[in-house]
Motif scaffolding. Structure first.
Motif, PDB file in Angstrom:
ATOM      1  N   ILE A 132       0.851  -1.193   0.000  1.00  0.00           N
ATOM      2  CA  ILE A 132       0.000   0.000   0.000  1.00  0.00           C
ATOM      3  C   ILE A 132       0.891   1.249   0.000  1.00  0.00           C
ATOM      4  O   ILE A 132       1.868   1.330   0.727  1.00  0.00           O
ATOM      5  N   HIS A 133       0.514   2.226  -0.818  1.00  0.00           N
ATOM      6  CA  HIS A 133       1.292   3.472  -0.927  1.00  0.00           C
ATOM      7  C   HIS A 133       0.823   4.541   0.068  1.00  0.00           C
ATOM      8  O   HIS A 133       1.641   5.257   0.637  1.00  0.00           O
ATOM      9  N   ARG A 134      -0.492   4.651   0.269  1.00  0.00           N
ATOM     10  CA  ARG A 134      -1.042   5.725   1.116  1.00  0.00           C
ATOM     11  C   ARG A 134      -1.985   5.131   2.156  1.00  0.00           C
ATOM     12  O   ARG A 134      -2.910   4.399   1.818  1.00  0.00           O
ATOM     13  N   VAL A 135      -1.746   5.496   3.413  1.00  0.00           N
ATOM     14  CA  VAL A 135      -2.643   5.105   4.498  1.00  0.00           C
ATOM     15  C   VAL A 135      -3.183   6.389   5.121  1.00  0.00           C
ATOM     16  O   VAL A 135      -2.414   7.268   5.508  1.00  0.00           O
ATOM     17  N   GLU A 136      -4.514   6.469   5.200  1.00  0.00           N
ATOM     18  CA  GLU A 136      -5.167   7.633   5.790  1.00  0.00           C
ATOM     19  C   GLU A 136      -5.700   7.318   7.180  1.00  0.00           C
ATOM     20  O   GLU A 136      -6.018   6.171   7.493  1.00  0.00           O
ATOM     21  N   TRP A 137      -5.819   8.368   7.970  1.00  0.00           N
ATOM     22  CA  TRP A 137      -6.387   8.342   9.312  1.00  0.00           C
ATOM     23  C   TRP A 137      -7.399   9.483   9.336  1.00  0.00           C
ATOM     24  O   TRP A 137      -7.011  10.645   9.243  1.00  0.00           O
ATOM     25  N   VAL A 138      -8.686   9.175   9.409  1.00  0.00           N
ATOM     26  CA  VAL A 138      -9.737  10.193   9.399  1.00  0.00           C
ATOM     27  C   VAL A 138     -10.251  10.326  10.827  1.00  0.00           C
ATOM     28  O   VAL A 138     -10.650   9.342  11.445  1.00  0.00           O
ATOM     29  N   VAL A 139     -10.248  11.566  11.339  1.00  0.00           N
ATOM     30  CA  VAL A 139     -10.534  11.773  12.757  1.00  0.00           C
ATOM     31  C   VAL A 139     -11.316  13.064  12.961  1.00  0.00           C
ATOM     32  O   VAL A 139     -11.082  14.049  12.260  1.00  0.00           O
ATOM     33  N   SER A 153     -12.078  16.522  14.417  1.00  0.00           N
ATOM     34  CA  SER A 153     -11.113  17.562  14.803  1.00  0.00           C
ATOM     35  C   SER A 153     -11.005  17.757  16.308  1.00  0.00           C
ATOM     36  O   SER A 153      -9.993  18.279  16.789  1.00  0.00           O
ATOM     37  N   ASP A 154     -11.996  17.327  17.072  1.00  0.00           N
ATOM     38  CA  ASP A 154     -11.918  17.482  18.523  1.00  0.00           C
ATOM     39  C   ASP A 154     -11.412  16.217  19.228  1.00  0.00           C
ATOM     40  O   ASP A 154     -11.379  16.157  20.457  1.00  0.00           O
ATOM     41  N   ASN A 155     -10.982  15.225  18.469  1.00  0.00           N
ATOM     42  CA  ASN A 155     -10.499  13.975  19.062  1.00  0.00           C
ATOM     43  C   ASN A 155      -8.973  14.035  19.217  1.00  0.00           C
ATOM     44  O   ASN A 155      -8.220  13.441  18.458  1.00  0.00           O
ATOM     45  N   GLU A 156      -8.543  14.786  20.220  1.00  0.00           N
ATOM     46  CA  GLU A 156      -7.101  14.987  20.444  1.00  0.00           C
ATOM     47  C   GLU A 156      -6.314  13.690  20.647  1.00  0.00           C
ATOM     48  O   GLU A 156      -5.210  13.558  20.129  1.00  0.00           O
ATOM     49  N   LEU A 161       2.523   8.317  14.716  1.00  0.00           N
ATOM     50  CA  LEU A 161       2.757   7.418  13.579  1.00  0.00           C
ATOM     51  C   LEU A 161       3.509   8.110  12.442  1.00  0.00           C
ATOM     52  O   LEU A 161       3.805   7.489  11.435  1.00  0.00           O
ATOM     53  N   GLY A 162       3.791   9.397  12.607  1.00  0.00           N
ATOM     54  CA  GLY A 162       4.531  10.135  11.583  1.00  0.00           C
ATOM     55  C   GLY A 162       3.656  10.649  10.458  1.00  0.00           C
ATOM     56  O   GLY A 162       4.161  11.020   9.390  1.00  0.00           O
ATOM     57  N   MET A 163       2.350  10.686  10.681  1.00  0.00           N
ATOM     58  CA  MET A 163       1.428  11.137   9.638  1.00  0.00           C
ATOM     59  C   MET A 163       1.438  12.658   9.528  1.00  0.00           C
ATOM     60  O   MET A 163       1.805  13.360  10.462  1.00  0.00           O
ATOM     61  N   THR A 164       1.006  13.118   8.376  1.00  0.00           N
ATOM     62  CA  THR A 164       0.881  14.538   8.079  1.00  0.00           C
ATOM     63  C   THR A 164      -0.600  14.886   7.957  1.00  0.00           C
ATOM     64  O   THR A 164      -1.357  14.135   7.344  1.00  0.00           O
ATOM     65  N   ARG A 165      -0.982  16.025   8.507  1.00  0.00           N
ATOM     66  CA  ARG A 165      -2.369  16.469   8.350  1.00  0.00           C
ATOM     67  C   ARG A 165      -2.530  17.051   6.950  1.00  0.00           C
ATOM     68  O   ARG A 165      -1.906  18.036   6.592  1.00  0.00           O
ATOM     69  N   ASP A 166      -3.388  16.402   6.169  1.00  0.00           N
ATOM     70  CA  ASP A 166      -3.627  16.827   4.794  1.00  0.00           C
ATOM     71  C   ASP A 166      -4.657  17.943   4.713  1.00  0.00           C
ATOM     72  O   ASP A 166      -4.629  18.747   3.782  1.00  0.00           O
ATOM     73  N   GLY A 167      -5.601  17.974   5.634  1.00  0.00           N
ATOM     74  CA  GLY A 167      -6.619  19.009   5.586  1.00  0.00           C
ATOM     75  C   GLY A 167      -7.771  18.739   6.515  1.00  0.00           C
ATOM     76  O   GLY A 167      -7.809  17.730   7.224  1.00  0.00           O
ATOM     77  N   VAL A 168      -8.721  19.656   6.508  1.00  0.00           N
ATOM     78  CA  VAL A 168      -9.916  19.576   7.338  1.00  0.00           C
ATOM     79  C   VAL A 168     -11.132  19.615   6.430  1.00  0.00           C
ATOM     80  O   VAL A 168     -11.233  20.478   5.553  1.00  0.00           O
ATOM     81  N   LEU A 169     -12.043  18.680   6.640  1.00  0.00           N
ATOM     82  CA  LEU A 169     -13.317  18.667   5.933  1.00  0.00           C
ATOM     83  C   LEU A 169     -14.341  19.275   6.890  1.00  0.00           C
ATOM     84  O   LEU A 169     -14.805  18.618   7.821  1.00  0.00           O
ATOM     85  N   ILE A 201      -8.087  14.851   7.921  1.00  0.00           N
ATOM     86  CA  ILE A 201      -7.489  13.751   7.171  1.00  0.00           C
ATOM     87  C   ILE A 201      -5.987  13.800   7.426  1.00  0.00           C
ATOM     88  O   ILE A 201      -5.328  14.807   7.131  1.00  0.00           O
ATOM     89  N   TRP A 202      -5.473  12.744   7.988  1.00  0.00           N
ATOM     90  CA  TRP A 202      -4.031  12.581   8.204  1.00  0.00           C
ATOM     91  C   TRP A 202      -3.591  11.425   7.315  1.00  0.00           C
ATOM     92  O   TRP A 202      -4.368  10.511   7.045  1.00  0.00           O
ATOM     93  N   SER A 203      -2.351  11.440   6.876  1.00  0.00           N
ATOM     94  CA  SER A 203      -1.888  10.319   6.030  1.00  0.00           C
ATOM     95  C   SER A 203      -0.388  10.139   6.162  1.00  0.00           C
ATOM     96  O   SER A 203       0.345  11.016   6.629  1.00  0.00           O
ATOM     97  N   ILE A 204       0.014   8.964   5.728  1.00  0.00           N
ATOM     98  CA  ILE A 204       1.441   8.655   5.569  1.00  0.00           C
ATOM     99  C   ILE A 204       1.587   7.931   4.239  1.00  0.00           C
ATOM    100  O   ILE A 204       0.731   7.141   3.857  1.00  0.00           O
ATOM    101  N   LEU A 205       2.655   8.252   3.534  1.00  0.00           N
ATOM    102  CA  LEU A 205       2.968   7.608   2.262  1.00  0.00           C
ATOM    103  C   LEU A 205       4.096   6.611   2.492  1.00  0.00           C
ATOM    104  O   LEU A 205       4.963   6.815   3.336  1.00  0.00           O
ATOM    105  N   SER A 206       4.086   5.557   1.725  1.00  0.00           N
ATOM    106  CA  SER A 206       5.069   4.477   1.936  1.00  0.00           C
ATOM    107  C   SER A 206       6.509   4.973   1.942  1.00  0.00           C
ATOM    108  O   SER A 206       7.289   4.484   2.766  1.00  0.00           O
ATOM    109  N   PRO A 207       6.931   5.932   1.083  1.00  0.00           N
ATOM    110  CA  PRO A 207       8.331   6.359   1.164  1.00  0.00           C
ATOM    111  C   PRO A 207       8.689   7.028   2.503  1.00  0.00           C
ATOM    112  O   PRO A 207       9.860   7.062   2.876  1.00  0.00           O
ATOM    113  N   SER A 208       7.679   7.542   3.213  1.00  0.00           N
ATOM    114  CA  SER A 208       7.927   8.207   4.508  1.00  0.00           C
ATOM    115  C   SER A 208       7.814   7.255   5.686  1.00  0.00           C
ATOM    116  O   SER A 208       8.138   7.633   6.803  1.00  0.00           O
ATOM    117  N   TRP A 209       7.310   6.036   5.451  1.00  0.00           N
ATOM    118  CA  TRP A 209       7.137   5.070   6.534  1.00  0.00           C
ATOM    119  C   TRP A 209       8.495   4.638   7.031  1.00  0.00           C
ATOM    120  O   TRP A 209       9.363   4.243   6.248  1.00  0.00           O
TER     121      TRP A 209
END
Length: 181
Positions: free
Chosen positions: A127-134, A136-139, A148-156, A171-179
């Motif tokens: 898998i190349h991209r793994v997302e974590w959808v959370v 915004s108030d779930n600290e 986990l080293g994820m980056t926040r991609d944006g807010v819906l 939306i938070w994510s990590i890409l395989s090259p950054s894992w």
């Protein structure tokens, strides 16, 4: 059945299967209010049949290679789970999620379990991209994404209707090259 150690404290990660519906329901009952504060699962798993149906859904996802669910056991008790809600090999994308009952909080269990599941998705399955959808108030969940080293991609904004209110989702994510290796 297999179990994967999550560290020196004896915690384990194991597949959750339909035959474990009673144990899963007991876990949901123990954590119903706590888990339900941010996760709709306690509204879905309310009795033995719905517990079985939920675990059957993930057994079917595992059989069709479109998702996974693994329980987190601490001191021999099921206290939470990590899931791949979506798993799409063709698109090289997965969405991970989690929950814990209060007995599992503060031990790093979700971070360790999610790291193991994401590592499998990236290293074993490609898998190349793994997302974590959370929400915004779930600290606590956002903190897991960071660990986990994820980056926040944006807010819906206002994207998630839950229990009569609209919530923002991150939306938070990590890409395989950054894992990490």
């Amino acid at each position: 059945m297999y179990a994967m150690s999550l560290g020196d404290d004896g915690a384990e990660l194991r597949p959750l299967e339909p035959w474990q519906a009673e144990e899963f329901l007991a876990h949901m009952d123990r954590g119903r209010e706590f888990i339900g504060a941010r996760n709709g699962l306690p509204d879905v798993v309310t009795d033995l049949e719905s517990s079985r149906a939920f675990l059957r859904l993930y057994a079917e996802k595992a059989a069709t290679d479109t998702g996974r669910i693994h329980g987190i056991w601490s001191d021999g008790t099921l206290v939470g789970a990590v899931i791949l809600r979506r798993f799409d090999l063709a698109a090289s994308y997965a969405e991970a999620g989690c929950w814990l009952e209060p007995a599992g909080v503060g031990k790093g269990l979700v971070t360790r379990a999610a790291r193991a599941l994401i590592d499998w998705a990236i290293r074993v399955r490609g898998i190349h991209r793994v997302e974590w959808v959370v929400s915004s108030d779930n600290e606590p969940s956002i903190a897991v994404a960071r660990r986990l080293g994820m980056t926040r991609d944006g807010v819906l904004r206002g994207s998630y209707a839950y229990r009569g209110a609209r919530h923002d989702e991150e939306i938070w994510s990590i890409l395989s090259p950054s894992w990490p290796t």
